[in-house]
Motif scaffolding. Structure first.
Motif, PDB file in Angstrom:
ATOM      1  N   ALA A  30      30.280 -45.320  24.725  1.00 17.30           N
ATOM      2  CA  ALA A  30      30.716 -45.052  23.362  1.00 17.30           C
ATOM      3  C   ALA A  30      29.582 -45.293  22.370  1.00 17.30           C
ATOM      4  O   ALA A  30      29.442 -44.559  21.384  1.00 17.30           O
ATOM      5  N   GLY A  31      28.769 -46.298  22.615  1.00 15.48           N
ATOM      6  CA  GLY A  31      27.625 -46.556  21.745  1.00 15.48           C
ATOM      7  C   GLY A  31      26.611 -45.435  21.789  1.00 15.48           C
ATOM      8  O   GLY A  31      26.054 -45.039  20.756  1.00 15.48           O
ATOM      9  N   LEU A  32      26.372 -44.913  22.976  1.00 15.61           N
ATOM     10  CA  LEU A  32      25.433 -43.794  23.111  1.00 15.61           C
ATOM     11  C   LEU A  32      25.985 -42.526  22.461  1.00 15.61           C
ATOM     12  O   LEU A  32      25.224 -41.692  21.971  1.00 15.61           O
ATOM     13  N   ALA A  33      27.311 -42.390  22.439  1.00 13.22           N
ATOM     14  CA  ALA A  33      27.933 -41.219  21.842  1.00 13.22           C
ATOM     15  C   ALA A  33      28.076 -41.355  20.325  1.00 13.22           C
ATOM     16  O   ALA A  33      28.496 -40.417  19.664  1.00 13.22           O
ATOM     17  N   GLY A  34      27.744 -42.523  19.788  1.00 15.57           N
ATOM     18  CA  GLY A  34      27.822 -42.724  18.357  1.00 15.57           C
ATOM     19  C   GLY A  34      29.165 -43.211  17.861  1.00 15.57           C
ATOM     20  O   GLY A  34      29.421 -43.193  16.663  1.00 15.57           O
ATOM     21  N   LEU A  35      30.023 -43.641  18.750  1.00 20.12           N
ATOM     22  CA  LEU A  35      31.346 -44.136  18.374  1.00 20.12           C
ATOM     23  C   LEU A  35      31.285 -45.661  18.257  1.00 20.12           C
ATOM     24  O   LEU A  35      31.687 -46.399  19.153  1.00 20.12           O
ATOM     25  N   SER A  36      30.767 -46.129  17.135  1.00 24.54           N
ATOM     26  CA  SER A  36      30.508 -47.563  16.995  1.00 24.54           C
ATOM     27  C   SER A  36      31.791 -48.390  16.963  1.00 24.54           C
ATOM     28  O   SER A  36      31.798 -49.538  17.430  1.00 24.54           O
ATOM     29  N   GLY A  37      32.875 -47.856  16.428  1.00 20.72           N
ATOM     30  CA  GLY A  37      34.133 -48.603  16.405  1.00 20.72           C
ATOM     31  C   GLY A  37      34.679 -48.841  17.795  1.00 20.72           C
ATOM     32  O   GLY A  37      35.089 -49.950  18.136  1.00 20.72           O
ATOM     33  N   VAL A  38      34.671 -47.804  18.607  1.00 17.94           N
ATOM     34  CA  VAL A  38      35.152 -47.925  19.993  1.00 17.94           C
ATOM     35  C   VAL A  38      34.222 -48.835  20.790  1.00 17.94           C
ATOM     36  O   VAL A  38      34.677 -49.661  21.589  1.00 17.94           O
ATOM     37  N   ALA A  39      32.930 -48.708  20.549  1.00 20.14           N
ATOM     38  CA  ALA A  39      31.960 -49.535  21.271  1.00 20.14           C
ATOM     39  C   ALA A  39      32.138 -51.013  20.926  1.00 20.14           C
ATOM     40  O   ALA A  39      32.109 -51.878  21.809  1.00 20.14           O
ATOM     41  N   LEU A  41      34.878 -52.550  19.746  1.00 16.97           N
ATOM     42  CA  LEU A  41      36.145 -53.043  20.280  1.00 16.97           C
ATOM     43  C   LEU A  41      36.072 -53.232  21.790  1.00 16.97           C
ATOM     44  O   LEU A  41      36.554 -54.243  22.320  1.00 16.97           O
ATOM     45  N   SER A  42      35.444 -52.306  22.483  1.00 17.42           N
ATOM     46  CA  SER A  42      35.311 -52.418  23.936  1.00 17.42           C
ATOM     47  C   SER A  42      34.453 -53.618  24.315  1.00 17.42           C
ATOM     48  O   SER A  42      34.756 -54.329  25.277  1.00 17.42           O
ATOM     49  N   MET A  43      33.404 -53.866  23.546  1.00 21.01           N
ATOM     50  CA  MET A  43      32.547 -55.016  23.834  1.00 21.01           C
ATOM     51  C   MET A  43      33.296 -56.318  23.574  1.00 21.01           C
ATOM     52  O   MET A  43      33.165 -57.275  24.342  1.00 21.01           O
ATOM     53  N   ARG A  44      34.107 -56.358  22.535  1.00 20.50           N
ATOM     54  CA  ARG A  44      34.887 -57.558  22.240  1.00 20.50           C
ATOM     55  C   ARG A  44      35.895 -57.829  23.361  1.00 20.50           C
ATOM     56  O   ARG A  44      36.061 -58.972  23.798  1.00 20.50           O
ATOM     57  N   ILE A  45      36.552 -56.788  23.844  1.00 21.07           N
ATOM     58  CA  ILE A  45      37.513 -56.945  24.942  1.00 21.07           C
ATOM     59  C   ILE A  45      36.788 -57.397  26.209  1.00 21.07           C
ATOM     60  O   ILE A  45      37.280 -58.267  26.940  1.00 21.07           O
ATOM     61  N   ALA A  46      35.617 -56.842  26.472  1.00 18.62           N
ATOM     62  CA  ALA A  46      34.845 -57.243  27.652  1.00 18.62           C
ATOM     63  C   ALA A  46      34.469 -58.717  27.574  1.00 18.62           C
ATOM     64  O   ALA A  46      34.561 -59.446  28.565  1.00 18.62           O
TER      65      ALA A  46
END
Length: 63
Positions: A30-39, A41-46
């Motif tokens: 998601a970070g590589l795709a430019g979706l910083s919000g999803v990236a 949130l996913s990092m926080r869940i991880a």
């Protein structure tokens, strides 16, 4: 019947580490795709899943 319950080891599920790695990969993609919000949130869940995994690991070693 009580002897059957005593034979089952204490386990709190599993797969926390695998789910954490999945969310980490999702965050990177998601970070590589430019979706910083999803990236984010996913990092926080991880991070939360890794902490839960480590706490359960320590508890299982102590018991």
């Amino acid at each position: 019947m009580n002897h059957l319950l005593a034979a089952v080891p204490l386990q709190a599920g599993g797969g926390f580490l695998e789910l954490a790695l999945l969310f980490l990969v999702l965050a990177v993609v998601a970070g590589l795709a430019g979706l910083s919000g999803v990236a984010g949130l996913s990092m926080r869940i991880a991070k939360i899943l890794v902490v839960v995994f480590l706490v359960l690991m320590v508890v299982s070693f102590l018991l």
